[in-house]
Each structure stands twice: as structure tokens, then as C-alpha cells.
Design a protein around this motif. Structure first.
Motif, PDB file in Angstrom:
ATOM      1  N   ALA A 161       0.832  -1.208   0.000  1.00  0.00           N
ATOM      2  CA  ALA A 161       0.000   0.000   0.000  1.00  0.00           C
ATOM      3  C   ALA A 161       0.866   1.258   0.000  1.00  0.00           C
ATOM      4  CB  ALA A 161      -0.934  -0.009   1.208  1.00  0.00           C
ATOM      5  N   VAL A 221      -9.772  -2.562  -3.700  1.00  0.00           N
ATOM      6  CA  VAL A 221      -9.188  -3.558  -2.803  1.00  0.00           C
ATOM      7  C   VAL A 221     -10.236  -4.621  -2.500  1.00  0.00           C
ATOM      8  CG1 VAL A 221      -8.126  -3.970  -0.554  1.00  0.00           C
ATOM      9  CG2 VAL A 221      -7.696  -1.813  -1.767  1.00  0.00           C
ATOM     10  N   ALA A 224      -5.064   5.699  -5.017  1.00  0.00           N
ATOM     11  CA  ALA A 224      -3.891   4.978  -4.512  1.00  0.00           C
ATOM     12  C   ALA A 224      -3.245   5.707  -3.337  1.00  0.00           C
ATOM     13  CB  ALA A 224      -2.882   4.794  -5.641  1.00  0.00           C
ATOM     14  N   LEU A 280      -4.451   4.647   0.187  1.00  0.00           N
ATOM     15  CA  LEU A 280      -4.330   3.262   0.657  1.00  0.00           C
ATOM     16  C   LEU A 280      -3.673   3.139   2.037  1.00  0.00           C
ATOM     17  CD1 LEU A 280      -3.338   1.417  -2.652  1.00  0.00           C
ATOM     18  CD2 LEU A 280      -5.417   1.027  -1.302  1.00  0.00           C
ATOM     19  N   PRO A 281      -2.517   3.770   2.301  1.00  0.00           N
ATOM     20  CA  PRO A 281      -1.888   3.591   3.612  1.00  0.00           C
ATOM     21  C   PRO A 281      -2.801   4.005   4.763  1.00  0.00           C
ATOM     22  CG  PRO A 281      -0.323   4.549   2.078  1.00  0.00           C
ATOM     23  CD  PRO A 281      -1.665   4.579   1.394  1.00  0.00           C
ATOM     24  N   PHE A 311      -5.633   1.385   5.417  1.00  0.00           N
ATOM     25  CA  PHE A 311      -5.188   0.189   6.136  1.00  0.00           C
ATOM     26  C   PHE A 311      -4.847   0.510   7.591  1.00  0.00           C
ATOM     27  CE2 PHE A 311      -4.452  -1.578   1.862  1.00  0.00           C
ATOM     28  CZ  PHE A 311      -5.054  -2.814   2.026  1.00  0.00           C
ATOM     29  N   GLN A 317      -5.988  -5.272   7.632  1.00  0.00           N
ATOM     30  CA  GLN A 317      -4.706  -5.847   7.226  1.00  0.00           C
ATOM     31  C   GLN A 317      -4.716  -7.367   7.294  1.00  0.00           C
ATOM     32  OE1 GLN A 317      -1.612  -3.927   9.562  1.00  0.00           O
ATOM     33  NE2 GLN A 317      -2.694  -1.960   9.495  1.00  0.00           N
ATOM     34  N   LEU A 377      -6.120  -6.849  -5.591  1.00  0.00           N
ATOM     35  CA  LEU A 377      -6.237  -5.406  -5.818  1.00  0.00           C
ATOM     36  C   LEU A 377      -6.305  -5.144  -7.316  1.00  0.00           C
ATOM     37  CD1 LEU A 377      -3.739  -5.882  -3.493  1.00  0.00           C
ATOM     38  CD2 LEU A 377      -4.314  -3.491  -3.111  1.00  0.00           C
TER      39      LEU A 377
END
Length: 305
Positions: free
Chosen positions: A193, A206, A222, A225-226, A229, A236, A242
Motif C-alpha cells: 500500500a 481492494v 492509490a 491506501l496507507p 489500512f 490488514q 487489488l
């Protein structure tokens, strides 16, 4: 969990039994990717017919078969012994046996062991028969809402586990405007990610734990994403597919003049796609991503003279 009564196997025999299932044949059998109810009736019929079930993990497959009321001799065939075990399978096929091969989940030979097995069987002049089934790739594609009438996609599978090589792979994805499908394991999803975040506003769908009890599908840029999660540790967990959506076409990329298109067509007639695109971009100054997308379209359906 599906019923274990004989009625399920009886239905499989009735619906699938009219097809011929020759002896001395390897059957590549797709199995559920989470929900046991996703087994195919033809897969059940072939597993019932098989003299041997070769499998990635004998413990996992024994439990899977037991859920459907099946008990078969098992042969371990996984990434660490595939070449050697493939020869055992070939010998059993040459003796006239039917062998079914299953991986732990999904379709064998697609990001799972099985490809070298099929190559060995084919090299021995024997037949391999595919039995399709559940797929995280097509399942996620069906709900990604890609639209646009363009169904092309690239299956990239698992990117390299090492960070440097993975980042290089992501850079290659950034230069490719096509839809791309990735797979990832839970212990690497956060790192993936973080690397994909450099793709900015490019949309990602996802799919987590597809077909299972805690299935989750989410779509976002994109770059988000971090944080997505990190917001919930449960996100996770599980297995991941994806979809990297097509790169958006910029307004100034949308129209290329006739001279540029003519140059591209002439180069495509003599050169591989990537080389033709690079040379055309150098000559005309047109955006390389746009040229690449057009080159793929024109290779599939060549332009008229």
C-alpha cells in the motif's frame, strides 16, 4: 459448509457424468477460495473419479475432501518438490490412472504450484484437462465498476517481496495505463500500500477475504491506501486482490494529430510496441502513456491504409 450427504455427489454425477473423463489424464481442479459452497459440481465429480489427488498441502486437502464426503489417496506436490513429484504423477498417468491436482485455494498454476506439473505431463505426451472454478481475479473485476467498454486487463499477481524490486515494479505499473490485477499476502499488504501510494489519484479497488465471512471491497485513490489500512488493523488481515484502474487520460493527451498517428503506425509496422512508442514519443513529443495505449489498440485492430 456444504452438505456431506451422498445427494451432493449424486447431483454431481448426474449433471457432469455425461462428459467423458479419460483415464491417463491429469485434471487441474479449481477449488473454493474461501467459501466451501463455491465448489463446482464437475470438480466434485472428477475428484470422486480420481485415483489420486495430488495437492499443495495434504492436510488442507484432506479436510476439504472430507467436507464433501470424499476420501482419496493424496500425493503432496508443492513448490519445493514439484519437479520430483511431477514425475510420480506422470508414472501414475502412464499406468492409466486419473490424477486430479488441487492447490490450497483457487486455480492451480495461477500464482500457485501446478505449472511445472502440467509442463511435465505435456512433455510426456499426456493430456491435461482444466476444471474452472472460483477466482479472486474475476470476482473482484466484476464489482470494480471499470466501465468504458474496455475489458482488457493485465494479471501481475504477486509483486516481488523485496522492497527495492517491488518499488521498481510499481514504477513500471505507473508507466502502464492498463487495468492491472495484483495479489498480496497479509504480512506484506501494508508495504505494498505504501509503495502504490506514489500512483496518486489513480483508482484502486481492494478486495479482502473475497467469498469469506469478513469479505470487504473498497475503492479509493492509490494515495489513500496507507491511511485506509492504518485506520483499522482488521483491514490488514486476510488474503488480498487489488485492481489498479486504468490511468486517466489527461485532457491534453486525448487527441493526437494525424501526423503523429501516421508516424506511430509506420513504427508499429517495423518495431515492437514499446520500442515504437519510445521512438514515436521522441520524434513527435506526444505523451508516451497515450501513445502506448493507442499502440495496443492499433495492434489489436490495425488502422486502414
Amino acid at each position: 459448509m456444504p452438505p456431506t450427504s451422498p445427494s451432493l455427489l449424486a447431483a454431481a454425477r448426474e449433471l457432469a457424468g455425461s462428459q467423458h473423463y479419460p483415464q491417463g489424464t491429469l485434471y487441474m481442479v479449481a477449488t473454493p477460495i474461501g467459501n466451501l459452497a463455491d465448489i463446482g459440481l464437475r470438480a466434485l465429480h472428477v475428484l470422486d473419479l480420481a485415483d489420486t489427488v495430488a495437492c499443495e498441502d495434504t492436510r488442507h486437502t484432506a479436510a476439504l475432501l472430507q467436507a464433501y464426503g470424499l476420501h482419496k489417496p493424496l500425493l503432496a506436490l508443492h513448490e519445493h518438490n514439484e519437479a520430483q513429484a511431477a514425475q510420480t504423477v506422470v508414472q501414475r498417468l502412464q499406468a492409466g490412472g486419473r490424477v486430479a491436482y488441487v492447490s490450497d485455494a483457487g486455480t492451480p498454476g495461477v500464482s500457485d504450484p501446478g505449472a511445472r506439473l502440467c509442463a511435465a505431463v505435456a512433455a510426456a505426451g499426456l493430456r491435461c484437462v482444466p476444471l474452472p472454478g472460483a477466482s479472486s481475479v474475476t470476482a473482484l473485476l466484476s464489482v470494480a465498476g471499470l466501465g468504458g467498454g474496455d475489458s482488457r486487463f493485465v494479471f501481475a499477481g504477486f509483486l516481488p517481496p523485496k522492497s527495492t524490486e517491488r518499488r521498481q515494479a510499481v514504477q513500471a505499473l505507473a508507466a502502464d495505463p492498463r487495468t492491472t490485477v495484483l495479489l498480496e499476502a497479509p504480512h506484506r499488504i501494508v508495504a505494498l500500500a505504501a509503495d502504490l501510494a506514489v500512483l496518486g489519484e489513480r483508482a484502486v479497488t481492494v478486495g479482502r477475504e473475497l467469498t469469506k465471512q469478513f469479505e470487504q471491497v473498497a475503492q479509493m485513490p492509490a494515495s489513500a491506501l496507507p491511511a485506509w489500512f492504518d485506520a483499522d488493523p482488521n483491514r490488514q488481515r486476510g488474503e488480498f486482490a487489488l485492481i489498479l484502474h486504468p490511468a486517466p487520460t489527461r485532457a491534453d493527451d486525448d487527441t493526437l494529430d494525424a501526423a503523429t498517428l501516421k508516424t506511430l503506425d509506420r513504427l508499429l509496422a517495423e518495431l515492437p510496441v514499446k520500442t515504437a512508442v519510445k521512438v514515436c514519443a521522441d520524434i513527435t513529443g506526444a505523451p508516451r502513456n497515450r501513445l502506448y495505449d493507442l499502440a495496443l489498440q492499433r495492434r489489436a485492430a490495425p488502422a486502414a491504409d
